[in-house]
Design a protein around this motif. Structure first.
Motif, short mmCIF file in Angstrom:
data_model
loop_
_atom_site.label_atom_id
_atom_site.label_comp_id
_atom_site.label_asym_id
_atom_site.label_seq_id
_atom_site.Cartn_x
_atom_site.Cartn_y
_atom_site.Cartn_z
N UNK A 130 8.91 9.77 21.92
CA UNK A 130 8.85 8.47 21.26
C UNK A 130 9.35 7.37 22.20
N UNK A 131 10.44 7.65 22.90
CA UNK A 131 10.98 6.66 23.83
C UNK A 131 10.00 6.35 24.95
N UNK A 132 9.36 7.38 25.47
CA UNK A 132 8.38 7.16 26.54
C UNK A 132 7.18 6.36 26.04
N UNK A 133 6.78 6.61 24.80
CA UNK A 133 5.66 5.86 24.24
C UNK A 133 6.03 4.39 24.05
N UNK A 134 7.24 4.15 23.56
CA UNK A 134 7.64 2.75 23.37
C UNK A 134 7.68 2.02 24.71
N UNK A 135 8.25 2.66 25.73
CA UNK A 135 8.29 2.03 27.05
C UNK A 135 6.88 1.86 27.60
N UNK A 136 6.00 2.80 27.31
CA UNK A 136 4.61 2.68 27.79
C UNK A 136 3.92 1.47 27.17
N UNK A 137 4.25 1.17 25.90
CA UNK A 137 3.68 -0.03 25.26
C UNK A 137 4.13 -1.27 26.00
N UNK A 138 5.42 -1.36 26.30
CA UNK A 138 5.97 -2.53 26.98
C UNK A 138 5.45 -2.62 28.42
N UNK A 139 5.16 -1.46 29.03
CA UNK A 139 4.71 -1.43 30.42
C UNK A 139 3.19 -1.52 30.56
N UNK A 140 2.48 -1.61 29.45
CA UNK A 140 1.01 -1.61 29.50
C UNK A 140 0.49 -2.80 30.31
N UNK A 141 -0.65 -2.61 30.94
CA UNK A 141 -1.24 -3.67 31.76
C UNK A 141 -1.68 -4.86 30.93
N UNK A 142 -2.06 -4.60 29.69
CA UNK A 142 -2.47 -5.69 28.81
C UNK A 142 -2.19 -5.29 27.37
N UNK A 175 -2.51 2.84 22.14
CA UNK A 175 -3.97 2.87 22.26
C UNK A 175 -4.58 1.50 21.97
N UNK A 176 -4.04 0.81 20.98
CA UNK A 176 -4.54 -0.54 20.68
C UNK A 176 -4.28 -1.49 21.84
N UNK A 177 -3.12 -1.35 22.49
CA UNK A 177 -2.82 -2.20 23.64
C UNK A 177 -3.77 -1.92 24.80
N UNK A 178 -4.06 -0.64 25.02
CA UNK A 178 -4.87 -0.24 26.17
C UNK A 178 -6.36 -0.50 25.97
N UNK A 179 -6.77 -0.68 24.70
CA UNK A 179 -8.20 -0.83 24.40
C UNK A 179 -8.44 -2.17 23.70
N UNK A 180 -8.56 -3.25 24.46
CA UNK A 180 -8.68 -4.59 23.86
C UNK A 180 -9.94 -4.80 23.04
N UNK A 181 -10.95 -3.95 23.21
CA UNK A 181 -12.18 -4.14 22.44
C UNK A 181 -12.02 -3.66 20.99
N UNK A 182 -10.99 -2.87 20.72
CA UNK A 182 -10.75 -2.42 19.36
C UNK A 182 -10.22 -3.57 18.51
N UNK A 183 -10.74 -3.66 17.29
CA UNK A 183 -10.31 -4.74 16.39
C UNK A 183 -9.03 -4.39 15.65
N UNK A 184 -8.62 -3.11 15.68
CA UNK A 184 -7.40 -2.70 15.00
C UNK A 184 -7.58 -1.34 14.39
N UNK A 185 -6.59 -0.89 13.60
CA UNK A 185 -6.74 0.39 12.92
C UNK A 185 -7.67 0.24 11.72
N UNK A 186 -8.31 1.34 11.34
CA UNK A 186 -9.10 1.32 10.11
C UNK A 186 -8.16 1.12 8.93
N UNK A 243 2.63 7.54 15.62
CA UNK A 243 2.73 6.15 15.15
C UNK A 243 2.81 5.20 16.33
N UNK A 244 3.65 5.52 17.32
CA UNK A 244 3.75 4.67 18.50
C UNK A 244 2.52 4.82 19.39
N UNK A 245 1.97 6.03 19.42
CA UNK A 245 0.77 6.26 20.22
C UNK A 245 -0.38 5.37 19.73
#
Length: 869
Positions: free
Chosen positions: A392-404, A357-368, A351-353
């Protein structure tokens, strides 16, 4: 509501009008029962149907039909919405007789929207304007030629006028423009219940598209057609019932078609829905509005899911190319989807992953659509064990730490309920509104906007918005800690107590659970606990006073913390209300950062005492003035007339500017000019002073509708005539909170201030402006604190009260009446609340005696109340 005397009212017509009237007055019943709104709309629609049928003229020809369209056509006639009608005619029918229908209709008091068209004319209009076609989707025969109406329905359902895909594209483009008009945020303090994101129009858009493609124009029909699942149907039915009931009540209270849920109506509606204030400061109106916003969020979320489902179904040229990402996810076209329906059950952390992925891939319009539904169906896997899961904790921090994509991901997580599930404390602030004019958004929406603003400081393309913040951001280490502080800064709102202190506790718990370093934990928690410190100091303290800067700098402790706090403060203020951030606040924070940086960089051992500051500032001013060709002796004599505290709070540049004006112009003097450093208009008055003169100057500024941001009076020594003179310095903004005053205002103000100087005893005519209904609906407790400032030999009065026109003028007049002299004032308006601070001395330039405190407070409270009457 009556027909003209020339058209006698029949018993049938009179009965229909009375029934409609009675229905509208029974609006409160629509709020009391779960199905009350639907029952009201059916009854109100039927009552109007009866009126129209009773008024259908006997002269109507056989080839004519009266058709209800739009909201009225689908049986959802709100109390004061337009009654949309189509008079449908055969081509050979003359339309002159239609006046026999329309004239009595207008006399009923109904707001009629009508069109008179043939079948072919309907087709042409529908092809040119998708709104016309949309209205026809909800067509319903009231009276007249049934065969003609049946032909209309057949044409609407055919492909003659609109293709499914083109209609869908038109409605989604329409919705996108509507969202843009509201800055993509529906959670505003006075939402538009119809048009805002998450408003009723989102439901209408779904129903129109489903009606077009599947003949499913209601939620029940959409469920029967398999477009809506049972849980989705239940959620949308509940949300629609509540928003419809609110809209019915809103129309009735406003006595017109009001669509904005204004503050002035929110309390009344909260009471009508049965909400009461709770002991923990959870006010009835805030409970009511939280329910509204949570239902609105449900509509917005399901609108997105269903519109995506329909897009996938209707797109004639879909991009179905599949690009695998990992065993759990793949990309199909422009959408992210799971590889099978059991992914979230088998691997809950996916779920967090998904959001990473959406944060890391700005060309995606969202989930299906299917993936979004899977996510919602499996939200319960986010439990205490999930929150303690290291992955889960690492994934949440990865979202906050994402480049964009950080803000994008967090906003999507909030919309889908993931953020509230992962951070239960955040769940309590979802949809939470604060009933005031200061906070324009719900707490959760504001919080995410703070994170967005912090992220924008990191992006070069936005550097022009806040140049200093963007520059400071380049030297911030581990900015993701700053984002977490933004996420937690208001997380304890609504609990009672100090939300900053409680939020710091939550921040530390989060940091420990996510194994943050001790340094990052303390940095994050300190920022949460102190997130109001900088704005409070800048707006309510004299930041030109070195003693204030020293106290603030010691509390901050380091330049790194100062940078963090500056960025969080700017992001916070800019996300609080669109009108709160202005050039004056920007200048105050910039100046406070500058002065504090100098103090922190010099270190305590290099701190100069006050006498050194005074002497150095004076000498630098003298040297700079001489360099600018001011006569040395005249300049020295002018500087001798200025008191020590003037040199403590001023830099050489404004000191020389004041001296230049005083020495090159006849006195008394009035100067009105832009002050670039303060990004406000500076009004400088050098003139003889007398008791109450400062208050009369303030009253003149108020008369010109200027917002005083800061005011200071400096007494001048050694006037040759023995007359007390003073330098009055005001920084003002116009009514739009802009720094520039137009030429006419400047000229008029200049002349009026000179009149005050020429005849200082004349009372300034006061313009009592009416308080807006919005302001009148808010309650603000008046708080007055009188604090001795022994270090400065003065007394400071802090006043927090409800703002109103003329308040500052009344307060300063009261201080003068009490025999007090105003040295400095710091004025701040936060929504409906005025936060003013006055530094005072008695007429003998001594601090106010403690025996005067009580009568002073009484007089100030009287002035506040008297002016509000």
């Amino acid at each position: 509501m009556s027909l003209p005397a020339s058209r006698p009212i029949s018993a049938t017509q009179q009965a229909a009008l009375e029934a409609m009237r009675a229905c509208r007055t029974a609006w409160r019943a629509a709020l009391a029962a779960p199905d009350g709104a639907a029952a009201f709309l059916r009854a109100h629609t039927a009552a109007i149907d009866a009126v129209l049928r009773a008024l259908w003229p006997e002269s109507a020809p056989a080839g004519a039909a009266l058709v209800a369209v739009g909201g009225y056509g689908r049986g959802e006639q709100f109390p004061y919405s337009d009654v949309d009608l189509l008079v449908l005619l055969e081509p050979e029918i003359d339309a002159g007789w239609v006046h026999d229908l329309l004239h009595p209709l207008w006399d009923t008091g109904l707001v009629i929207g009508h069109a008179v068209r043939t079948l072919d004319e309907c087709g042409a209009a529908a092809r040119d304007d998708v709104t016309v076609y949309t209205n026809l989707l909800d067509a319903r025969l009231l009276c007249g030629d049934g065969a003609l109406f049946a032909a209309l329905v057949e044409r609407v359902r055919s492909n003659d006028w609109a293709q499914d895909w083109s209609f869908f594209q038109a409605k989604t483009a329409e919705q996108a423009l509507r969202y843009q008009a509201f800055d993509e945020v529906g959670e505003k303090i006075e939402p538009n219940i119809k048009e805002s994101p998450g408003g009723l129009r989102d439901l209408h858009s779904l129903r129109w598209v489903c009606h077009r493609i599947a003949g499913a124009g209601t939620l029940d029909a959409m469920r029967a057609a398999g477009i809506l699942g049972d849980a989705e149907w239940q959620a949308l039915t509940t949300a629609e019932a509540f928003l419809s009931a609110v809209r019915i009540g809103l129309h009735a209270l406003a006595d017109r078609a009001e669509e904005r849920l204004l503050l002035m109506h929110q309390k009344t509606l909260a009471a009508a829905f049965g909400y009461v204030d709770e002991a923990n400061e959870n006010r009835a109106v805030e409970q009511f509005m939280q329910r509204y916003f949570r239902n609105s969020l449900t509509i917005e979320r399901l609108n997105q899911v269903l519109m995506q489902q329909l897009r996938e179904q209707l797109d004639p040229h879909p991009n179905r190319r599949i690009v695998p990402i990992n065993p759990r996810f793949q990309v199909r076209g422009a959408y992210l989807e799971t590889t099978d329906a059991q992914v979230f059950m088998r691997t809950p952390t996916a779920i967090l992953e998904l959001f990473l992925l959406l944060a890391e891939r700005p060309t995606l319009l969202g989930p299906s659509a299917a993936t979004a539904r899977q996510l919602r169906a499996n939200l319960s896997v986010i439990d205490e064990g999930f929150r303690k899961n290291r992955q889960a904790q690492q994934l949440f921090l990865a979202i906050v730490q994402a480049d964009r994509g950080v803000y994008r991901a967090l906003k999507a997580m909030n919309l889908n309920g993931v953020l509230a599930a992962y951070l239960p404390a955040f769940g309590a602030i979802v949809g939470l509104m604060q009933f005031d004019l200061f906070h324009a958004f719900t707490v959760d929406a504001h919080t995410l906007l703070v994170v967005r603003n912090l992220r924008r400081f990191s992006r070069p393309e936005f550097a022009h918005e806040q140049p200093l913040a963007s520059e400071i951001f380049t030297r911030v280490e581990r900015p993701w800690v700053l984002y977490l502080a933004g996420l937690f800064h208001d997380i304890a709102k609504g609990r009672g107590g100090d939300h900053a202190v409680l939020g710091a506790v939550d921040a530390r718990a989060f940091a420990r659970q996510h194994r943050l370093s001790e340094a990052d934990t303390e940095r994050m928690a300190w920022l949460v606990e102190q997130h109001l410190l900088m704005s409070f100091t800048a707006q309510r303290r004299d930041i030109e006073d070195p003693a204030i800067i020293e106290v603030f700098a010691r509390q901050v402790g380091s330049v790194a913390r100062l940078d963090d706090l500056y960025l969080l403060t700017v992001a916070d203020i800019r996300a609080t209300h669109p009108n709160l951030w202005n050039s004056w606040r920007a200048a105050l924070l910039r100046r406070l950062h500058q002065l504090s940086s100098v103090w922190l960089e010099q270190g305590e051992r290099q701190t100069r005492n006050e006498r050194q500051i005074i002497l150095q500032t004076r000498e630098e001013s003298l040297a700079e003035g001489v360099r600018q060709a001011l006569p040395a002796e005249a300049l020295r004599a002018w500087l001798d007339r200025l008191p020590d505290d003037y040199f403590l709070r001023m830099d050489p540049e404004p000191i020389v500017r004041h001296a230049t004006l005083a020495l090159t112009n006849p006195l008394p003097l009035v100067s009105i000019s832009a002050a670039p450093a303060q990004t406000a208009t500076e009004i400088l008055v050098i003139a003889p002073t007398s008791p109450g003169f400062f208050a009369r100057l303030v009253a003149e500024l108020d008369r010109n509708s200027l917002n005083v941001q800061s005011a200071h009076m400096t007494l001048l020594a050694g006037h040759p005539d023995g007359v007390d003179c003073a330098l009055f310095e005001f920084f003002v903004l116009n009514q739009q909170n802009a720094a520039e005053l137009d030429g006419w205002t400047r000229a008029t103000l200049h002349d009026r201030l000179l009149q005050r100087i020429a005849d200082p005893s004349t009372q300034v005519p006061r313009l009592r402006r009416r308080i807006s209904p919005q302001m009148a609906s808010l309650d603000v407790r008046t708080e007055i604190r009188i604090v001795p400032d022994t270090a400065r030999g003065q007394t400071t009065v802090h006043i927090s009260t409800k703002d109103r026109p003329g308040l500052l003028a009344d307060l300063t007049a009261t201080l003068a009446e009490q025999g007090l002299v105003l040295r400095h004032a710091r004025i701040s308006t936060l929504g409906e609340r005025a936060e003013d601070v006055f530094d005072l001395v008695g007429r003998a330039s001594q601090a106010v005696e403690p025996t005067q405190y009580e009568p002073l407070e009484t007089a100030l409270r009287h002035a506040i109340l008297a002016g509000a009457e």
